[in-house]
Design a protein around this motif. Structure first.
Motif, PDB file in Angstrom:
ATOM      1  N   LEU A 257       0.820  -1.212   0.000  1.00 52.42           N
ATOM      2  CA  LEU A 257       0.000   0.000   0.000  1.00 52.42           C
ATOM      3  C   LEU A 257       0.855   1.262   0.000  1.00 52.42           C
ATOM      4  O   LEU A 257       0.497   2.258  -0.641  1.00 52.42           O
ATOM      5  CB  LEU A 257      -0.945  -0.012   1.193  1.00 52.42           C
ATOM      6  CG  LEU A 257      -2.060  -1.066   1.136  1.00 52.42           C
ATOM      7  CD1 LEU A 257      -2.859  -1.070   2.433  1.00 52.42           C
ATOM      8  CD2 LEU A 257      -2.989  -0.818  -0.051  1.00 52.42           C
ATOM      9  N   GLU A 258       1.974   1.231   0.697  1.00 53.18           N
ATOM     10  CA  GLU A 258       2.863   2.389   0.692  1.00 53.18           C
ATOM     11  C   GLU A 258       3.426   2.632  -0.700  1.00 53.18           C
ATOM     12  O   GLU A 258       3.463   3.772  -1.180  1.00 53.18           O
ATOM     13  CB  GLU A 258       3.999   2.178   1.701  1.00 53.18           C
ATOM     14  CG  GLU A 258       3.551   2.278   3.154  1.00 53.18           C
ATOM     15  CD  GLU A 258       4.655   1.906   4.139  1.00 53.18           C
ATOM     16  OE1 GLU A 258       4.500   2.193   5.336  1.00 53.18           O
ATOM     17  OE2 GLU A 258       5.680   1.319   3.696  1.00 53.18           O
ATOM     18  N   SER A 261       0.588   3.725  -3.178  1.00 52.30           N
ATOM     19  CA  SER A 261       0.169   5.096  -2.899  1.00 52.30           C
ATOM     20  C   SER A 261       1.172   6.097  -3.451  1.00 52.30           C
ATOM     21  O   SER A 261       0.797   7.127  -4.034  1.00 52.30           O
ATOM     22  CB  SER A 261      -0.005   5.304  -1.396  1.00 52.30           C
ATOM     23  OG  SER A 261      -1.016   4.471  -0.889  1.00 52.30           O
ATOM     24  N   ASP A 262       2.450   5.793  -3.273  1.00 50.35           N
ATOM     25  CA  ASP A 262       3.499   6.677  -3.790  1.00 50.35           C
ATOM     26  C   ASP A 262       3.434   6.771  -5.305  1.00 50.35           C
ATOM     27  O   ASP A 262       3.522   7.856  -5.883  1.00 50.35           O
ATOM     28  CB  ASP A 262       4.865   6.169  -3.322  1.00 50.35           C
ATOM     29  CG  ASP A 262       5.995   7.052  -3.807  1.00 50.35           C
ATOM     30  OD1 ASP A 262       6.008   8.249  -3.445  1.00 50.35           O
ATOM     31  OD2 ASP A 262       6.866   6.557  -4.550  1.00 50.35           O
ATOM     32  N   ILE A 266      -1.226   9.269  -4.252  1.00 54.02           N
ATOM     33  CA  ILE A 266      -2.334   9.429  -3.309  1.00 54.02           C
ATOM     34  C   ILE A 266      -1.816   9.240  -1.891  1.00 54.02           C
ATOM     35  O   ILE A 266      -0.779   8.615  -1.669  1.00 54.02           O
ATOM     36  CB  ILE A 266      -3.476   8.428  -3.586  1.00 54.02           C
ATOM     37  CG1 ILE A 266      -2.966   6.982  -3.494  1.00 54.02           C
ATOM     38  CG2 ILE A 266      -4.095   8.683  -4.951  1.00 54.02           C
ATOM     39  CD1 ILE A 266      -4.027   5.927  -3.736  1.00 54.02           C
ATOM     40  N   GLU A 267      -2.563   9.786  -0.946  1.00 49.80           N
ATOM     41  CA  GLU A 267      -2.144   9.694   0.452  1.00 49.80           C
ATOM     42  C   GLU A 267      -2.499   8.327   1.024  1.00 49.80           C
ATOM     43  O   GLU A 267      -3.590   7.807   0.777  1.00 49.80           O
ATOM     44  CB  GLU A 267      -2.822  10.790   1.273  1.00 49.80           C
ATOM     45  CG  GLU A 267      -2.388  10.802   2.730  1.00 49.80           C
ATOM     46  CD  GLU A 267      -3.078  11.894   3.528  1.00 49.80           C
ATOM     47  OE1 GLU A 267      -2.876  11.936   4.759  1.00 49.80           O
ATOM     48  OE2 GLU A 267      -3.820  12.695   2.915  1.00 49.80           O
ATOM     49  N   PHE A 268      -1.564   7.760   1.772  1.00 52.51           N
ATOM     50  CA  PHE A 268      -1.830   6.487   2.439  1.00 52.51           C
ATOM     51  C   PHE A 268      -1.963   6.739   3.931  1.00 52.51           C
ATOM     52  O   PHE A 268      -1.029   7.206   4.583  1.00 52.51           O
ATOM     53  CB  PHE A 268      -0.701   5.485   2.173  1.00 52.51           C
ATOM     54  CG  PHE A 268      -0.783   4.248   3.032  1.00 52.51           C
ATOM     55  CD1 PHE A 268      -1.929   3.464   3.037  1.00 52.51           C
ATOM     56  CD2 PHE A 268       0.288   3.869   3.846  1.00 52.51           C
ATOM     57  CE1 PHE A 268      -2.012   2.333   3.837  1.00 52.51           C
ATOM     58  CE2 PHE A 268       0.212   2.745   4.633  1.00 52.51           C
ATOM     59  CZ  PHE A 268      -0.944   1.969   4.639  1.00 52.51           C
ATOM     60  N   THR A 276      -7.442   3.964   0.498  1.00 48.31           N
ATOM     61  CA  THR A 276      -6.457   3.746  -0.570  1.00 48.31           C
ATOM     62  C   THR A 276      -6.885   2.590  -1.452  1.00 48.31           C
ATOM     63  O   THR A 276      -6.835   2.673  -2.684  1.00 48.31           O
ATOM     64  CB  THR A 276      -5.069   3.460   0.033  1.00 48.31           C
ATOM     65  OG1 THR A 276      -4.667   4.571   0.830  1.00 48.31           O
ATOM     66  CG2 THR A 276      -4.043   3.220  -1.059  1.00 48.31           C
TER      67      THR A 276
END
Length: 442
Positions: A257-258, A261-262, A266-268, A276
């Motif tokens: 997810l990190e 998101s990067d 988008i913000e995680f 997310t």
């Protein structure tokens, strides 16, 4: 003077289509009951013939009539290295032809896809492996280390007649294996025209299939009855079906997810990972099931006559536990179900998890990038299960890596056990090229 030209053979990328089509036309439906399952014998004999034709010796091991497994070993150039296990299952889940737009066992080639039950689960990978090995044998290629091939039965019903049978009864066939690759990994998820994530399975949830039993007092259906087993079971099953277990981010899922998101910009928020996941399109359903334990009612059984209140009622619950949480899931479920319902395990297999590092992972990334400069490999957890659960019992480090480059608009996850299962031909051929590079460099 007469000249004799060397016989020509199709390339692996051409041959994989024919091999996959042949396999799709063999019905290996697995109902979970030997009496009604088609069995894998015909498919195993087909695979044996494909390997024997190019000089590969095979071992057939049958766990029950028709439930046939095949294992072969391709010698590498460095016998001091640990062997790599490459495994794929031959069975498929059943298909109702009336629900499909093509015959599920027709192996039809249409619109750039091969259609049929097993096209992505997982006769596509079986065909890739056979195509690569056949080309190697014809051209004299030897891998850097031993490669053990395993084509198994019964994966779709827990593997008791397949991978677990082999591990329990014939583990010598896997001597020296230290790492393995299998299904549901290496497929692409398009972020943009020039960036695709390739999800490598480094973890999968545990399998905890449970049977719930409720007991009551039998009686006449016309009477007022306060001790009804069906009522007690139905209430418990409804509570299970509505329950949502708490979110837990394992190292694999957090890393995925990190990174995603990067890449998506988008913000995680670790406190709200579902926000997310909701933005991940076709893979959201796969990823969404990996942030918590799950329990889904799947079967109900009670009674023998319409006007008789039975003394016993039974339900099956398909539970999937996060790594290290099988016991916790049972405790949580007990609180939901209540103290008066008996719980019985039908199948229990531990979760799988390894880290996303090492030479094998580097070889995967290198092979993917060589064929797709926009490739970005990332680790992920599978919400379901594979034969890796059996092979990890031998201390083998297991990954899901059956490479496919997929169209951006294809809902890949919906094809697993779904209707109109199909695999893109160019994706299948891409997988052959990646697999060839990977196995040469692993």
């Amino acid at each position: 003077m007469t000249s004799h030209a060397a016989p020509s053979h199709p390339s692996a990328t051409d041959e994989v289509v024919d091999i996959c089509r042949d396999l799709l036309r063999i019905d290996t439906s697995n109902t979970g009951d030997n009496a009604t399952s088609a069995g894998e014998r015909v498919a195993a004999e087909y695979v044996a013939g494909q390997l024997a034709e190019v000089g590969v010796a095979v071992e057939l091991r049958e766990s029950a009539p028709g439930r046939t497994n095949l294992v072969a070993r391709i010698p590498g150039t460095d016998p001091s290295r640990g062997a790599l296990l490459v495994h794929g299952h031959l069975d498929v889940v059943p298909a109702d032809a009336s629900e499909w737009s093509v015959h599920p066992f027709g192996g039809e080639l249409r619109d750039g896809y091969l259609w049929g039950r097993g096209a992505i689960d997982m006769k596509d990978f079986d065909a890739m492996v056979l195509a690569v090995v056949r080309q190697w044998q014809r051209t004299g290629v030897r891998p850097p280390r031993d490669i053990v091939l395993a084509f198994t039965a019964d994966e779709e019903a827990g593997g008791d007649y397949g991978a677990h049978f082999l591990v329990d009864q014939h583990r010598e066939l896997f001597d020296g294996c230290t790492e393995a690759i299998g299904e549901v990994g290496g497929f692409s998820y398009s972020v943009s025209d020039d960036l695709r994530l390739y999800l490598i399975e480094t973890a999968e949830k545990g399998l905890d299939w449970l049977r719930l039993h409720a007991k009551g007092r039998p009686g006449h259906g016309s009477m007022i009855h306060d001790d009804n087993a069906v009522t007690a079971l139905a209430e418990a099953v409804a509570r299970v079906g509505r329950h949502r277990f708490p979110v837990v981010l394992t190292p694999t899922v957090r890393t995925f997810l990190e990174q995603v998101s990067d890449l998506l910009g988008i913000e995680f928020d670790p406190e709200n990972p579902e926000a997310t996941i909701a933005k991940l399109g076709p893979i959201a359903s796969i990823v969404g099931a990996t942030i918590r334990n799950t329990a889904n009612p799947t079967r109900l059984d009670a009674g023998y006559k319409d006007n008789v209140i039975p003394g016993r009622a039974t339900a099956t619950i398909d539970c999937r536990s996060l790594p290290g949480q099988s016991e916790l899931l049972l405790e949580q479920l007990r609180q939901v179900i209540g103290p008066d319902i008996e719980i019985e395990y039908v199948h229990r297999q531990p979760a799988v998890e390894t880290s996303f590092d090492g030479d094998l992972v580097d070889a995967m990334a290198s092979a993917l990038r060589a064929e797709d400069p926009g490739a970005r490999p990332v680790p992920y957890m599978l919400s379901g299960g594979t034969d890796a659960k059996a092979f990890q019992r031998l201390g083998i480090r297991c990954f899901g890596f059956a490479p496919l480059r997929l169209p951006a608009d294809l809902n890949f996850s919906a094809l697993f056990h779904g209707i109109d299962e199909r695999v893109p031909v160019d994706g299948l051929q891409f997988g052959v090229r990646v697999l060839d590079r990977f196995l040469r460099g692993s």
